[in-house]
Scaffold this active site. Structure first.
Site, PDB file in Angstrom:
ATOM      1  N   GLU A   1       0.874  -1.167   0.000  1.00  0.00           N
ATOM      2  CA  GLU A   1       0.000   0.000   0.000  1.00  0.00           C
ATOM      3  C   GLU A   1       0.915   1.221   0.000  1.00  0.00           C
ATOM      4  O   GLU A   1       1.547   1.530   1.012  1.00  0.00           O
ATOM      5  CB  GLU A   1      -0.922  -0.004   1.220  1.00  0.00           C
ATOM      6  CG  GLU A   1      -2.009   1.044   1.145  1.00  0.00           C
ATOM      7  CD  GLU A   1      -3.019   0.888   2.276  1.00  0.00           C
ATOM      8  OE1 GLU A   1      -4.215   0.789   1.982  1.00  0.00           O
ATOM      9  OE2 GLU A   1      -2.593   0.868   3.444  1.00  0.00           O
TER      10      GLU A   1
ATOM     11  N   ALA B   1       0.192   4.582  -1.122  1.00  0.00           N
ATOM     12  CA  ALA B   1      -0.359   5.867  -0.694  1.00  0.00           C
ATOM     13  C   ALA B   1      -0.331   5.942   0.824  1.00  0.00           C
ATOM     14  O   ALA B   1      -0.517   4.940   1.513  1.00  0.00           O
ATOM     15  CB  ALA B   1      -1.786   6.037  -1.206  1.00  0.00           C
TER      16      ALA B   1
ATOM     17  N   LYS C   1       3.825  10.201   7.395  1.00  0.00           N
ATOM     18  CA  LYS C   1       4.546   9.038   6.885  1.00  0.00           C
ATOM     19  C   LYS C   1       3.618   7.841   6.904  1.00  0.00           C
ATOM     20  O   LYS C   1       2.610   7.827   7.590  1.00  0.00           O
ATOM     21  CB  LYS C   1       5.783   8.744   7.766  1.00  0.00           C
ATOM     22  CG  LYS C   1       6.818   9.863   7.807  1.00  0.00           C
ATOM     23  CD  LYS C   1       7.967   9.489   8.717  1.00  0.00           C
ATOM     24  CE  LYS C   1       9.020  10.605   8.785  1.00  0.00           C
ATOM     25  NZ  LYS C   1      10.125  10.257   9.708  1.00  0.00           N
ATOM     26  N   LYS C   2       3.989   6.813   6.131  1.00  0.00           N
ATOM     27  CA  LYS C   2       3.137   5.632   6.058  1.00  0.00           C
ATOM     28  C   LYS C   2       3.059   4.922   7.392  1.00  0.00           C
ATOM     29  O   LYS C   2       1.990   4.470   7.813  1.00  0.00           O
ATOM     30  CB  LYS C   2       3.675   4.665   4.988  1.00  0.00           C
ATOM     31  CG  LYS C   2       2.760   3.464   4.758  1.00  0.00           C
ATOM     32  CD  LYS C   2       1.405   3.889   4.237  1.00  0.00           C
ATOM     33  CE  LYS C   2       0.473   2.731   4.038  1.00  0.00           C
ATOM     34  NZ  LYS C   2      -0.897   3.154   3.720  1.00  0.00           N
ATOM     35  N   VAL C   3       4.185   4.805   8.074  1.00  0.00           N
ATOM     36  CA  VAL C   3       4.215   4.145   9.384  1.00  0.00           C
ATOM     37  C   VAL C   3       4.581   5.159  10.442  1.00  0.00           C
ATOM     38  O   VAL C   3       5.607   5.838  10.349  1.00  0.00           O
ATOM     39  CB  VAL C   3       5.229   2.977   9.410  1.00  0.00           C
ATOM     40  CG1 VAL C   3       5.237   2.331  10.787  1.00  0.00           C
ATOM     41  CG2 VAL C   3       4.877   1.955   8.334  1.00  0.00           C
TER      42      VAL C   3
END
Length: 360
Positions: free
Chosen positions: A160, A162, A354-356
């Site tokens: 994923e 995005a 951020k993604k994480v």
């Protein structure tokens, strides 16, 4: 943040392309997960069997962000269908304050797209040490969270890219439904047509894009629903905040009728979820009050509810209430993407995110 109306649609298409592709991919994701759920020796069957043998008396869920809304959905399901008391864990009680509660006969389910948040990993590790049966639901079977749990379910939605979570959210919803439904002795029958229904609903993307134009200059809005749909309202608000940079507050329909109703006026759009079920019928108390206040109401729900709202998108007929949240969130994901584009943003990479996100 508003953009010039003359911006070519091709330039808008470049921004948000990742989120758009991942939103569109969800029916295929669900089909794969449903196929895997039918495997008698698969990880989902193994986790359900383990839970059945241990017979927990209490269920706790630990998650953050979007995954917390998936956990909230599962809390509703476990309380209603399994009739077990449930709670949402505050990770800091164990990670920051060092609490060591007795968790004998407790099932703790950790929900995380990445499986890498240190506070979730620590919470699951300490819960297991304190006697809990631990299960991880992640998109990374080799993650620290998956390794910390006694059983794990890989939602397997693929990368994923995005920042805004879309397919991982509904993948979590479906995995949690299939797990808990199997614990009660079900076969996941209510979810079988989800890929078909999801494809049809996503086919209304142009309609959602047109509706998004009316909220282009909104600075704040409210989302509301009841029952199984309340997590949808919470997730819709988060998607709009992180992609469109506006203030969005989610309320249970019951809570909205108390103090928060005072802030509703024609300048504050209200996004509602009114499905076909007990929760949707309970929203019958809310909608007339919104109308009295002159609110602009965007409704995702039954055809009758949509007809009574200002604008909206109707859900397919025949959807069981307990799986309806997988469909309900789709128009809101599309709305968040289109609205972000019309406001000049890039929903693939919202500023400052951020993604994480690592928390302690």
């Amino acid at each position: 943040m508003s953009q010039d109306r003359t911006e070519p649609s091709s330039e808008r298409a470049t921004r948000g392309a990742l989120m758009g592709a991942e939103v569109a991919e969800q029916p295929d994701v669900w089909a794969r997960l449903l196929d895997r759920a039918d495997q008698p020796d698969g990880e989902l069957a193994a986790a359900a069997a383990l839970i059945g043998r241990r017979r927990p008396r209490f269920v706790q869920f630990v998650a953050r962000g979007t995954s917390d809304h998936a956990a909230l959905y599962a809390k509703y399901f476990a309380e209603i269908v399994l009739q077990l008391p449930c709670g949402l864990v505050s990770p800091s009680t164990m990670t920051a304050y060092g609490a060591e509660p007795d968790l004998t006969d407790v099932l703790m389910i950790g929900v995380s797209q990445s499986g890498g948040s240190p506070d979730l990993v620590t919470t699951l590790e300490r819960a297991r040490a304190q006697g809990a049966l631990t299960v991880a639901v992640t998109n990374n079977p080799t993650s620290a969270l998956a390794q910390a749990a006694e059983a794990q379910i890989d939602i397997a939605v693929g990368p994923e890219k995005a920042v805004a979570a879309t397919k991982s959210y509904t993948g979590q919803l479906l995995a949690l439904y299939l797990l808990l439904d199997r614990v009660r002795g079900g076969d996941g029958a209510a979810a079988r047509r989800l890929p078909e229904w999801g494809t049809a609903l996503l086919g209304r993307d142009d309609d959602v894009a047109e509706l998004a134009q009316r909220y282009r200059f909104a600075s704040r809005l409210v989302t509301t629903a009841r029952g199984y749909s309340y997590p949808t309202a919470s997730e819709a608000a988060l998607k709009l905040m992180e992609t469109c940079y506006l203030s969005a507050q989610a309320f249970s329909g019951a809570d909205l009728l108390h103090g928060p109703l005072a802030m509703i006026d024609p300048q504050v759009p209200v996004l509602t979820v009114v499905g076909d079920g007990i929760g949707g019928r309970a929203m019958g108390q809310v909608l007339p009050r919104l109308s009295e206040l002159g609110a602009d109401v965007f409704c995702v729900g039954t055809p009758d509810a949509v007809a009574a709202a200002t604008v909206g998108i109707a859900l397919p007929d025949g959807v069981a209430e307990e799986v309806s949240p997988l469909l309900e969130i789709l128009p809101f994901q599309q709305l968040a993407r289109h609205l972000a584009l019309f406001r000049g943003g890039d929903p693939d990479a919202p500023r400052g995110l951020k993604k994480v996100t690592e928390t302690l």
